[in-house]
Design an enzyme around this catalytic site. Structure first.
Site, PDB file in Angstrom:
ATOM      1  N   HIS A 144       0.703  -1.232  -0.035  1.00 26.68           N
ATOM      2  CA  HIS A 144       0.014  -0.116   0.062  1.00 26.68           C
ATOM      3  C   HIS A 144       0.844   1.343   0.114  1.00 26.68           C
ATOM      4  O   HIS A 144       0.318   2.406  -0.337  1.00 26.68           O
ATOM      5  CB  HIS A 144      -0.983  -0.068   1.172  1.00 26.68           C
ATOM      6  CG  HIS A 144      -1.896  -1.045   1.207  1.00 26.68           C
ATOM      7  ND1 HIS A 144      -3.002  -1.192   0.233  1.00 26.68           N
ATOM      8  CD2 HIS A 144      -2.216  -1.822   2.278  1.00 26.68           C
ATOM      9  CE1 HIS A 144      -3.552  -2.021   0.588  1.00 26.68           C
ATOM     10  NE2 HIS A 144      -3.299  -2.679   1.766  1.00 26.68           N
ATOM     11  N   ASP A 277      -3.885 -12.538   3.749  1.00 23.74           N
ATOM     12  CA  ASP A 277      -4.993 -12.320   4.324  1.00 23.74           C
ATOM     13  C   ASP A 277      -6.448 -12.699   3.638  1.00 23.74           C
ATOM     14  O   ASP A 277      -7.589 -12.367   3.973  1.00 23.74           O
ATOM     15  CB  ASP A 277      -5.091 -10.599   4.828  1.00 23.74           C
ATOM     16  CG  ASP A 277      -4.533  -9.737   3.687  1.00 23.74           C
ATOM     17  OD1 ASP A 277      -4.357 -10.406   2.736  1.00 23.74           O
ATOM     18  OD2 ASP A 277      -4.149  -8.603   3.932  1.00 23.74           O
TER      19      ASP A 277
HETATM   20  N1  Q9C Z   1     -11.833   1.380   7.471  1.00 19.79           N
HETATM   21  C1  Q9C Z   1      -2.144  -5.018   4.431  1.00 19.79           C
HETATM   22  O1  Q9C Z   1      -2.823  -6.055   4.755  1.00 19.79           O
HETATM   23  N2  Q9C Z   1      -7.846  -0.979   7.260  1.00 19.79           N
HETATM   24  N3  Q9C Z   1      -2.904  -3.980   4.976  1.00 19.79           N
HETATM   25  C2  Q9C Z   1      -8.446   0.103   7.416  1.00 19.79           C
HETATM   26  C3  Q9C Z   1     -10.532   1.434   7.868  1.00 19.79           C
HETATM   27  C4  Q9C Z   1      -6.592  -1.315   6.724  1.00 19.79           C
HETATM   28  C5  Q9C Z   1      -4.413  -3.929   5.192  1.00 19.79           C
HETATM   29  C6  Q9C Z   1      -9.782  -0.111   7.714  1.00 19.79           C
HETATM   30  C7  Q9C Z   1      -6.186  -2.456   5.979  1.00 19.79           C
HETATM   31  C8  Q9C Z   1      -4.734  -2.578   5.592  1.00 19.79           C
HETATM   32  C9  Q9C Z   1      -1.007  -4.981   4.017  1.00 19.79           C
HETATM   33 ZN    ZN Z   2      -3.831  -7.086   3.109  1.00 21.16          ZN
END
Ligand code: Q9C
Ligand code: ZN
Length: 676
Positions: A144, A277
């Site tokens: 990301h 995931d």
């Molecule tokens: N509604 C990776 O799996 N979630 N990143 C935030 C906000 C972030 C996941 C939720 C998820 C990031 C590398």
């Molecule tokens: Zn992820």
């Protein structure tokens, strides 16, 4: 048939891990899915299984600024270098809070440089041929991270940095084409952006998209994002429409998208952004890939690039699933075959739809996609997706999707699946679908269409076909030919995908216009039917200062239900009505009804707008909480595309509002530009 001796030697598999990457943790000790235990759990499992002894252990090292700088800005590198220093102690929290899903502590800098440096080291060794393949057990993750921004638990884009390094700094290694396979459940926005115009990197990502609502949300992960300029065709997104995807869905994508493209691209090395995931029981992903699934996905890639494959850890938040999946991958690299297991179940219908969309979008770049997939695979092989309301906890920005339970999976995969395939086969023949269903509905006998799970006789349809309602349309349905698609099925100009139509195809009994005191607005410009067209909503809350023009169609409550499902979930069937006659009483009394089982769609809120000739006027819109998120900026408000706007104009002008062209344009412009 003896193979050459070097083919039989056991492969050299690299493995890298460093406890110092556990230094990055939440500053206050608060629990977080991306925590040090993730890589500890992996390492513990690998050690318990004797994997390190069978691998070449690689030294970890911190990445050099000059290498990181090929994809990140100087400022970003400086920030990550300094964020853990004493001088930043009091600013850390504030800086992190301004970023999207990021925390920092005194160990973050070291861990981030180590994660990036370790993936570089591992990739370089594989590229050189010193190793056949390798796994980098690293954190923080990377995909990301943007050139100038940490986000989504990611500080440096480890995989992107390594790809750039091989291409730009180690030209002598002869790595000219790199395939990045991103099987993390989230879209790797950072990696996509870094190579969007670069044909030397083919970025492939399969991820939950949920029509633009799943993290990182927005359009980046859409299948329409295919790359630009020289890089056009070298960016491939496979966006799931929902959670619960498993081995069968992923392997269908491998067989019909990734593997044919890899064959054609002929990469010199494959870097896997290996998030786990999407694994079964992951708390964020809501998908259900098994260790066996990952191992088959990996094995299928091993026959390319001379077996040069690097796995770099990204996400994965269920410690057991994570450790078991990484173990399965390590075993696969070492043994050259998938771990023991079976492929259970079939892909969702939506999976075939997505595969077709992706292939269609890219067929001018990848001729293998020009061949249409045979209908038999597409229909007879698919299972319908049903939104299951179970304690849910996945990572959608808008609504939560359910965790798949084993009971439901086996139900979906076997009992229902086998029962429905003969029925769905009966209905794939479009030619007969014109008059037959209408005839049947006159006899109050409903016939299931594609992928239906209902029986051939559905009593509720009979009673609902006797109740009339006004359906108040304010979006593209104002244009009559477009609305008729929801009754008759099919497509009008501007539509990406055909509508399935209602079971009762009788045209509306009456059409009229009216204005209502509600705010019209546009957002989330992606739908299955329209692609990146735009979506119109009414604020469920009325306001005397607002005015929305509506085209009212007098239809039956049965037809209203068939429209409701088409507005919310493409091409699905249902066993009981969402709005039954007794619900209308409730809606009239309370002003609206949130249809629980349609919460996955944008239009799950049925709104009462008064009556006309003694018949209630109903419409469908988003929930009040969606409006709140839009007001707060959590969800994007965006203008409709030109094509969508033109459809709205056609509706407003051709169908009898008596607005002038200027008035109609002004009306839409106002809805687009005025703050909610
Ligand atoms: N509604 C990776 O799996 N979630 N990143 C935030 C906000 C972030 C996941 C939720 C998820 C990031 C590398
Ligand atoms: Zn992820």
């Amino acid at each position: 048939m003896d193979s050459a001796p070097e083919d039989r030697r056991s492969p050299r598999v690299g493995l890298a891990y460093d406890e110092r990457m556990c230094l990055h943790a939440t500053p206050d000790g608060e629990s977080h899915p991306e925590n040090p235990e993730r890589i500890r759990a992996i390492w513990r499992k690998l050690e318990a299984e004797g994997i390190p002894d069978r691998c070449v252990l690689l030294k970890t090292k911190e990445a050099e600024d000059s290498i990181i700088a090929s994809v990140h800005t100087k400022n970003h590198i400086k920030l990550i270098r300094n964020i853990s220093s004493k001088a930043f102690e009091f600013r850390r929290l504030k800086i992190a809070s301004k970023l999207n899903s990021i925390y920092f502590n005194e160990g973050s800098s070291e861990a981030a440089f180590l994660a990036a440096g370790t993936v570089i080291e591992v990739a370089e060794n594989v590229a050189k041929g010193d190793l056949d393949s390798a796994i980098a057990v690293v954190r923080p993750p990377g995909h990301h991270a943007e050139a100038n921004e940490a986000m989504g638990f990611c500080l440096f884009n480890n995989v992107a940095i390594s790809a750039s390094y091989l291409l730009d700094k180690r030209a002598e290694l002869g790595i000219n084409r790199i395939l990045i396979v991103d099987w993390d459940v989230h879209h790797g926005n950072g990696t996509q952006n870094m190579f969007y115009r670069d044909p030397r990197v083919l970025y492939f990502s399969v991820h939950r998209f949920d029509f633009g609502t799943f993290y990182p949300a927005g359009w980046d992960g859409s299948y329409c994002m295919i790359g630009e300029d020289q890089g056009a065709g070298y960016n491939i997104n496979v966006p799931w429409e929902h959670g619960q995807c498993g081995d069968a869905d992923y392997l269908a994508v491998w067989d019909h998208i990734l593997i044919p493209v890899t064959e054609a691209y002929n990469p010199d090395i494959i870097l896997i952004s290996a998030g786990f995931d999407a694994a079964v029981d992951d708390p964020l992903g809501g998908c259900c890939v098994t260790p066996y699934g990952y191992s088959v996905m990996l094995k299928k890639l091993m026959k390319f690039a001379d077996g040069k494959i690097v796995l770099a850890l990204e996400g994965g938040y269920n410690l057991n699933s994570l450790a078991n999946s990484v173990f399965a991958c390590a075993k696969t690299l070492l043994e050259g075959k998938p771990v023991a297991g079976n492929l259970e179940g079939r892909p969702f219908e939506s999976t075939w739809r997505v595969i077709n969309e992706v292939r269609n979008e890219l067929k001018t770049y990848w001729p293998v996609f020009s061949v249409d997939l045979p209908k038999e695979i597409l229909i007879a092989n698919a299972k319908p997706y049903q939104i299951q309301e179970i304690n849910s906890s996945s990572d959608s920005d808008v609504e939560k999707d359910p965790q798949p339970s084993n009971a439901i999976n086996s139900f979906m995969n076997n009992e229902v699946g086998d029962l429905i395939s003969p029925l769905s086969k009966l209905n794939v023949d479009e030619e007969n679908s014109g008059e037959l269903p209408a005839l049947r509905s006159q006899q109050n006998l409903a016939v299931p269409s594609k992928g239906s799970v209902c029986n051939s006789y559905v009593p509720w349809r009979s009673s609902l076909s006797k109740v009339d309602v006004w359906y108040g349309s304010y979006g593209s349905n104002m244009w009559r030919p477009r609305f008729l698609c929801y009754l008759e099925g099919g497509k009008v100009e501007g539509m990406n995908n055909p509508c399935q139509g209602a079971m009762d195809k009788t045209p509306p009994k009456y059409i009229t216009w009216k204005s209502v005191p509600h705010r019209l607005f546009f957002t989330r410009s992606y739908t299955h039917t329209w692609g990146h067209g735009g979506v119109a909503f009414l604020n469920p809350q009325s306001s005397i200062n607002e005015k929305t023009f509506m085209c009212l169609y007098k239809i039956t409550l049965e037809q209203f239900n068939d429209i409701l499902i088409q507005e919310n979930i493409a091409n699905e069937q249902f066993e009981s009505p969402f709005v039954a006659p007794e619900d209308i009483e409730f809606i009239v009394k309370n002003g609206s009804l949130r249809v629980e089982s349609l919460k996955g769609g944008w239009y799950s809120n049925v709104l009462y707008l008064g009556e006309q000739d003694g018949i209630p006027i109903l419409t469908m819109t988003c929930s009040a909480s969606d409006v709140e998120q839009l007001k707060s900026g959590e969800l994007p408000v965006c203008a409709p595309s030109k094509a969508y706007e033109n459809t709205l104009l056609k509706g407003l002008l051709e169908e009898g509002t008596r607005l002038s062209t200027e008035e109609a344009i002004g009306y839409l412009k106002d809805a687009v530009t005025r703050k909610l």
